[in-house]
Design a protein around this motif. Structure first.
Motif, PDB file in Angstrom:
ATOM      1  N   UNK A 183       0.822  -1.206   0.000  1.00  0.00           N
ATOM      2  CA  UNK A 183       0.000   0.000   0.000  1.00  0.00           C
ATOM      3  C   UNK A 183       0.860   1.262   0.000  1.00  0.00           C
ATOM      4  N   UNK A 184       2.088   1.177   0.539  1.00  0.00           N
ATOM      5  CA  UNK A 184       2.974   2.339   0.563  1.00  0.00           C
ATOM      6  C   UNK A 184       3.338   2.814  -0.841  1.00  0.00           C
ATOM      7  N   UNK A 185       3.214   1.921  -1.829  1.00  0.00           N
ATOM      8  CA  UNK A 185       3.498   2.310  -3.208  1.00  0.00           C
ATOM      9  C   UNK A 185       2.589   3.447  -3.663  1.00  0.00           C
ATOM     10  N   UNK A 186       1.360   3.455  -3.159  1.00  0.00           N
ATOM     11  CA  UNK A 186       0.389   4.475  -3.577  1.00  0.00           C
ATOM     12  C   UNK A 186       0.723   5.849  -2.995  1.00  0.00           C
ATOM     13  N   UNK A 187       1.627   5.923  -2.026  1.00  0.00           N
ATOM     14  CA  UNK A 187       1.969   7.191  -1.378  1.00  0.00           C
ATOM     15  C   UNK A 187       3.237   7.812  -1.961  1.00  0.00           C
ATOM     16  N   UNK A 188       3.760   7.249  -3.030  1.00  0.00           N
ATOM     17  CA  UNK A 188       4.921   7.834  -3.688  1.00  0.00           C
ATOM     18  C   UNK A 188       4.518   9.090  -4.449  1.00  0.00           C
ATOM     19  N   UNK A 189       5.512   9.824  -4.896  1.00  0.00           N
ATOM     20  CA  UNK A 189       5.263  11.052  -5.658  1.00  0.00           C
ATOM     21  C   UNK A 189       5.860  10.898  -7.045  1.00  0.00           C
ATOM     22  N   UNK A 237       0.743  -3.747 -27.529  1.00  0.00           N
ATOM     23  CA  UNK A 237       0.921  -2.286 -27.519  1.00  0.00           C
ATOM     24  C   UNK A 237       0.344  -1.691 -26.235  1.00  0.00           C
ATOM     25  N   UNK A 238      -0.841  -2.137 -25.843  1.00  0.00           N
ATOM     26  CA  UNK A 238      -1.464  -1.622 -24.609  1.00  0.00           C
ATOM     27  C   UNK A 238      -0.640  -2.010 -23.384  1.00  0.00           C
ATOM     28  N   UNK A 239      -0.143  -3.250 -23.365  1.00  0.00           N
ATOM     29  CA  UNK A 239       0.673  -3.695 -22.229  1.00  0.00           C
ATOM     30  C   UNK A 239       1.979  -2.893 -22.151  1.00  0.00           C
ATOM     31  N   UNK A 240       2.580  -2.598 -23.295  1.00  0.00           N
ATOM     32  CA  UNK A 240       3.791  -1.776 -23.315  1.00  0.00           C
ATOM     33  C   UNK A 240       3.504  -0.389 -22.760  1.00  0.00           C
ATOM     34  N   UNK A 241       2.358   0.156 -23.094  1.00  0.00           N
ATOM     35  CA  UNK A 241       1.950   1.468 -22.567  1.00  0.00           C
ATOM     36  C   UNK A 241       1.811   1.417 -21.043  1.00  0.00           C
ATOM     37  N   UNK A 242       1.234   0.343 -20.532  1.00  0.00           N
ATOM     38  CA  UNK A 242       1.077   0.196 -19.079  1.00  0.00           C
ATOM     39  C   UNK A 242       2.429   0.030 -18.396  1.00  0.00           C
ATOM     40  N   UNK A 243       3.337  -0.713 -19.010  1.00  0.00           N
ATOM     41  CA  UNK A 243       4.678  -0.898 -18.436  1.00  0.00           C
ATOM     42  C   UNK A 243       5.424   0.436 -18.380  1.00  0.00           C
ATOM     43  N   UNK A 244       5.265   1.253 -19.414  1.00  0.00           N
ATOM     44  CA  UNK A 244       5.902   2.581 -19.418  1.00  0.00           C
ATOM     45  C   UNK A 244       5.355   3.438 -18.282  1.00  0.00           C
ATOM     46  N   UNK A 245       4.040   3.374 -18.066  1.00  0.00           N
ATOM     47  CA  UNK A 245       3.436   4.127 -16.965  1.00  0.00           C
ATOM     48  C   UNK A 245       3.942   3.621 -15.615  1.00  0.00           C
ATOM     49  N   UNK A 246       4.099   2.306 -15.477  1.00  0.00           N
ATOM     50  CA  UNK A 246       4.650   1.761 -14.229  1.00  0.00           C
ATOM     51  C   UNK A 246       6.074   2.246 -14.001  1.00  0.00           C
ATOM     52  N   UNK A 247       6.851   2.338 -15.080  1.00  0.00           N
ATOM     53  CA  UNK A 247       8.223   2.836 -14.951  1.00  0.00           C
ATOM     54  C   UNK A 247       8.234   4.311 -14.560  1.00  0.00           C
ATOM     55  N   UNK A 248       7.334   5.105 -15.159  1.00  0.00           N
ATOM     56  CA  UNK A 248       7.244   6.526 -14.800  1.00  0.00           C
ATOM     57  C   UNK A 248       6.819   6.703 -13.342  1.00  0.00           C
ATOM     58  N   UNK A 249       6.022   5.760 -12.834  1.00  0.00           N
ATOM     59  CA  UNK A 249       5.559   5.835 -11.446  1.00  0.00           C
ATOM     60  C   UNK A 249       6.592   5.296 -10.454  1.00  0.00           C
ATOM     61  N   UNK A 250       7.704   4.756 -10.962  1.00  0.00           N
ATOM     62  CA  UNK A 250       8.781   4.217 -10.111  1.00  0.00           C
ATOM     63  C   UNK A 250       8.258   3.145  -9.161  1.00  0.00           C
ATOM     64  N   UNK A 251       7.411   2.253  -9.674  1.00  0.00           N
ATOM     65  CA  UNK A 251       6.866   1.177  -8.850  1.00  0.00           C
ATOM     66  C   UNK A 251       7.912   0.092  -8.637  1.00  0.00           C
ATOM     67  N   UNK A 269      -1.679   0.740  -7.435  1.00  0.00           N
ATOM     68  CA  UNK A 269      -0.330   1.072  -6.967  1.00  0.00           C
ATOM     69  C   UNK A 269      -0.035   2.561  -7.015  1.00  0.00           C
ATOM     70  N   UNK A 270      -0.825   3.310  -7.744  1.00  0.00           N
ATOM     71  CA  UNK A 270      -0.578   4.747  -7.870  1.00  0.00           C
ATOM     72  C   UNK A 270      -1.699   5.595  -7.279  1.00  0.00           C
ATOM     73  N   UNK A 271      -2.718   4.950  -6.726  1.00  0.00           N
ATOM     74  CA  UNK A 271      -3.859   5.669  -6.165  1.00  0.00           C
ATOM     75  C   UNK A 271      -4.206   5.097  -4.801  1.00  0.00           C
ATOM     76  N   UNK A 272      -4.372   5.944  -3.822  1.00  0.00           N
ATOM     77  CA  UNK A 272      -4.738   5.490  -2.494  1.00  0.00           C
ATOM     78  C   UNK A 272      -6.142   4.880  -2.526  1.00  0.00           C
ATOM     79  N   UNK A 273      -6.372   3.923  -1.655  1.00  0.00           N
ATOM     80  CA  UNK A 273      -7.638   3.200  -1.672  1.00  0.00           C
ATOM     81  C   UNK A 273      -8.830   4.125  -1.462  1.00  0.00           C
ATOM     82  N   UNK A 274      -8.717   5.033  -0.490  1.00  0.00           N
ATOM     83  CA  UNK A 274      -9.856   5.925  -0.242  1.00  0.00           C
ATOM     84  C   UNK A 274     -10.058   6.910  -1.383  1.00  0.00           C
ATOM     85  N   UNK A 275      -8.974   7.213  -2.141  1.00  0.00           N
ATOM     86  CA  UNK A 275      -9.117   8.079  -3.314  1.00  0.00           C
ATOM     87  C   UNK A 275      -9.859   7.356  -4.435  1.00  0.00           C
TER      88      UNK A 275
END
Length: 269
Positions: free
Chosen positions: A9-15, A53-67, A141-147
């Protein structure tokens, strides 16, 4: 290394740029990606390219989010068994929506046969499943549960369902802590589910006792929580507060990029 629910859950609190996106936009993007993957034809020669192509897009977003890749793998492995069982049997099943079947020349026991059409359909299901789970993992992983619950409420989900989700999120970690205390107590008593010297019937009984204890604790906690809510004036006419926010330029760009990726991958040949 032991990975706990709190660590994930701490992953969602990254910046990161992805974390700072509006929750409503990320939730709608996730739903849109899932609908896109599910709505593709059962079997088509371009399905794997589109989904890749869609999966590659999601992987790029995960990399940008530093997960953390370890947490992503843990989440994926936790969900994988639910879909893998259905996917594995597809090569052996002759689906009614195929007109003809091409059997692989393999000598399998019990009279089983693998068809080319069934194998192709199974692979397509697997890739669709991976894309959908990846989208959900990115959102959680990028959004808090209550959000996430708040975003769903702003998008029109009934307030009763939103309230149930809010309570579930609030007490999920509490019962995780209870389960950890039970497991610690069992380890102190040298309880080991994988011990081959212990009778399997006894192991199943202990697992049943553990599950029963958690259900009883959940019921008792629910009663205490409901009584506390009544004491604080909770009623059926109560409304949840919704804090509306305006979309930023980054939110609009992310929405447009997601739509372009989906549309572009669909017409990709």
């Amino acid at each position: 290394m032991e990975i706990t629910l709190t660590d994930i859950e701490k992953e969602a609190y990254k910046d990161s740029p992805v974390h700072r996106l509006d929750s409503r936009v990320k939730l709608l993007a996730t739903i849109l990606i899932i609908i896109f993957a599910v709505s593709l034809p059962r079997v088509h020669e371009d399905n794997l390219i589109r989904l890749a192509v869609v999966e590659l897009y999601l992987v790029i977003l995960m990399a940008l989010a530093s997960l953390n890749p370890a947490y992503i793998i843990v989440r994926f492995l936790a969900v994988l068994p639910f879909g893998l069982g259905i996917i594995v049997i597809q090569p052996f099943v002759r689906q009614p929506f195929f007109d003809s079947f091409t059997v692989y020349p393999l000598d399998l026991p019990f009279g089983l046969t693998i068809t080319y059409e069934g194998l192709t359909f199974g692979i397509t299901l697997l890739v669709k499943f991976i894309v959908c789970i990846s989208a959900i993992i990115l959102l959680s992983s990028t959004t808090k549960m209550h959000d996430i619950v708040g975003a769903a409420r702003q998008l029109g989900i009934p307030k009763e369902i939103a309230l149930l989700l809010t309570m579930m999120v609030r007490y999920l970690f509490l019962f995780w802590s209870v389960l950890k205390r039970i497991r610690t107590a069992q380890k102190c008593r040298l309880y080991n589910i994988w011990n081959k010297k212990v009778h399997r019937k006894w192991v199943l009984e202990q697992i049943g006792y553990t599950i029963s204890s958690i259900f009883v604790m959940a019921y008792e906690q629910g009663e205490r929580t409901y009584i506390s809510m009544l004491c604080r004036g909770y009623g059926q006419n109560g409304n949840m507060k919704i804090h509306k926010k305006d979309l930023k330029t980054s939110d609009i760009l992310f929405s447009g990029t997601t739509v372009l990726v989906l549309v572009g991958s669909y017409f990709l040949s």
